[in-house]
Design a protein around this motif. Structure first.
Motif, PDB file in Angstrom:
ATOM      1  N   SER A 171      60.363 -15.648  29.016  1.00 32.02           N
ATOM      2  CA  SER A 171      59.584 -14.582  28.388  1.00 32.02           C
ATOM      3  C   SER A 171      59.850 -14.590  26.892  1.00 32.02           C
ATOM      4  N   VAL A 172      58.871 -14.074  26.162  1.00 29.44           N
ATOM      5  CA  VAL A 172      59.016 -13.977  24.710  1.00 29.44           C
ATOM      6  C   VAL A 172      60.026 -12.887  24.415  1.00 29.44           C
ATOM      7  N   HIS A 173      60.917 -13.154  23.491  1.00 30.29           N
ATOM      8  CA  HIS A 173      61.939 -12.193  23.095  1.00 30.29           C
ATOM      9  C   HIS A 173      61.254 -11.015  22.425  1.00 30.29           C
ATOM     10  N   ASP A 174      61.527  -9.809  22.900  1.00 31.00           N
ATOM     11  CA  ASP A 174      60.929  -8.617  22.296  1.00 31.00           C
ATOM     12  C   ASP A 174      61.458  -8.443  20.884  1.00 31.00           C
ATOM     13  N   THR A 175      60.540  -8.299  19.958  1.00 29.80           N
ATOM     14  CA  THR A 175      60.929  -8.072  18.569  1.00 29.80           C
ATOM     15  C   THR A 175      60.258  -6.808  18.072  1.00 29.80           C
ATOM     16  N   THR A 176      60.815  -6.243  17.059  1.00 28.72           N
ATOM     17  CA  THR A 176      60.256  -5.039  16.449  1.00 28.72           C
ATOM     18  C   THR A 176      59.752  -5.394  15.067  1.00 28.72           C
ATOM     19  N   ASN A 177      58.495  -5.089  14.832  1.00 30.20           N
ATOM     20  CA  ASN A 177      57.913  -5.302  13.509  1.00 30.20           C
ATOM     21  C   ASN A 177      58.155  -4.034  12.690  1.00 30.20           C
ATOM     22  N   MET A 178      59.075  -4.111  11.740  1.00 27.69           N
ATOM     23  CA  MET A 178      59.461  -2.933  10.946  1.00 27.69           C
ATOM     24  C   MET A 178      58.300  -2.432  10.089  1.00 27.69           C
ATOM     25  N   LYS A 179      57.305  -3.284   9.812  1.00 26.68           N
ATOM     26  CA  LYS A 179      56.154  -2.857   9.017  1.00 26.68           C
ATOM     27  C   LYS A 179      55.280  -1.863   9.781  1.00 26.68           C
ATOM     28  N   GLU A 180      55.399  -1.849  11.107  1.00 23.74           N
ATOM     29  CA  GLU A 180      54.583  -0.950  11.907  1.00 23.74           C
ATOM     30  C   GLU A 180      55.181   0.456  12.017  1.00 23.74           C
ATOM     31  N   PHE A 181      56.427   0.645  11.593  1.00 22.19           N
ATOM     32  CA  PHE A 181      57.053   1.965  11.664  1.00 22.19           C
ATOM     33  C   PHE A 181      56.429   2.902  10.623  1.00 22.19           C
ATOM     34  N   LYS A 182      56.229   4.136  11.032  1.00 22.40           N
ATOM     35  CA  LYS A 182      55.694   5.144  10.111  1.00 22.40           C
ATOM     36  C   LYS A 182      56.752   6.220   9.943  1.00 22.40           C
ATOM     37  N   ARG A 183      56.924   6.601   8.702  1.00 26.11           N
ATOM     38  CA  ARG A 183      57.894   7.649   8.400  1.00 26.11           C
ATOM     39  C   ARG A 183      57.416   8.975   8.965  1.00 26.11           C
ATOM     40  N   VAL A 184      58.299   9.696   9.649  1.00 21.16           N
ATOM     41  CA  VAL A 184      57.959  10.984  10.237  1.00 21.16           C
ATOM     42  C   VAL A 184      58.721  12.063   9.490  1.00 21.16           C
TER      43      VAL A 184
END
Length: 185
Positions: A171-184
């Motif tokens: 399986s593809v290693h799950d990664t997090t794209n930090m550019k998709e995070f929105k400041r709350v």
């Protein structure tokens, strides 16, 4: 007040609960590991009489043969990090009798492959070189970018080692794209 009924299974036959419908399985657990995509442009082979055949062997079938002796050193590159579950290898009687696996090595030569301890060594017999999955020690292959396969010899002890097909499952290693995070807030 509303109540929620929770059914608990207490009796099982052949691993299936008898108190109602069996628990639902996720799509991933029902289907097993996926065949992984490869970055063919970054895959390479050393000591092959026909190095261009590596793309065919990785893409569905061809014939890759060693050149000067029975040894082959193949580097497999994945487009992104993967969790590697198993390898399927197909070949004739002159297929490798063992493959040694090295993780995330980009520049490895035959001296390195012979001297260093592999992450896992997989002995091959006729059944295991005929398309049966070669299960890996999954916990050791959780973040794979490149995989180097070293075939030191072949089943017939001849001068030429031959491979017809190599496939990789996981399986593809799950990664997090930090550019998709929105400041709350």
């Amino acid at each position: 007040r509303g109540y929620i009924a929770i059914h608990t299974y207490t009796h099982m036959i052949n691993g299936v609960p008898t108190g109602g419908a069996p628990p639902a399985k996720s799509a991933a657990s029902c289907c097993g590991p996926d065949e992984l995509s490869l970055d063919i442009s970054r895959c390479e082979v050393l000591n092959a009489s026909n190095p261009a055949a590596l793309a065919a062997v990785l893409g569905g079938g061809g014939e890759l043969r060693s050149d000067c002796d029975e040894q082959l050193l193949i580097t497999i590159a994945f487009p992104s990090a993967v969790k590697l579950h198993s390898i399927v290898l197909e070949g004739p009687g002159s297929a490798p009798d063992e493959i040694r696996l090295f993780l995330n090595r980009t520049a490895m030569g035959f001296d390195d492959a012979e001297a260093e301890e592999p992450l896992q060594a997989l002995p091959l017999d006729e059944a295991r070189r005929s398309g049966a999955p070669l299960l890996l020690q999954y916990v050791k292959f959780q973040n794979v970018s490149t995989l180097t396969l070293f075939a030191p010899s072949n089943q017939e002890e001849s001068e030429v080692t031959t491979l017809h097909r190599l496939r990789f499952f996981g399986s593809v290693h799950d990664t997090t794209n930090m550019k998709e995070f929105k400041r709350v807030g």
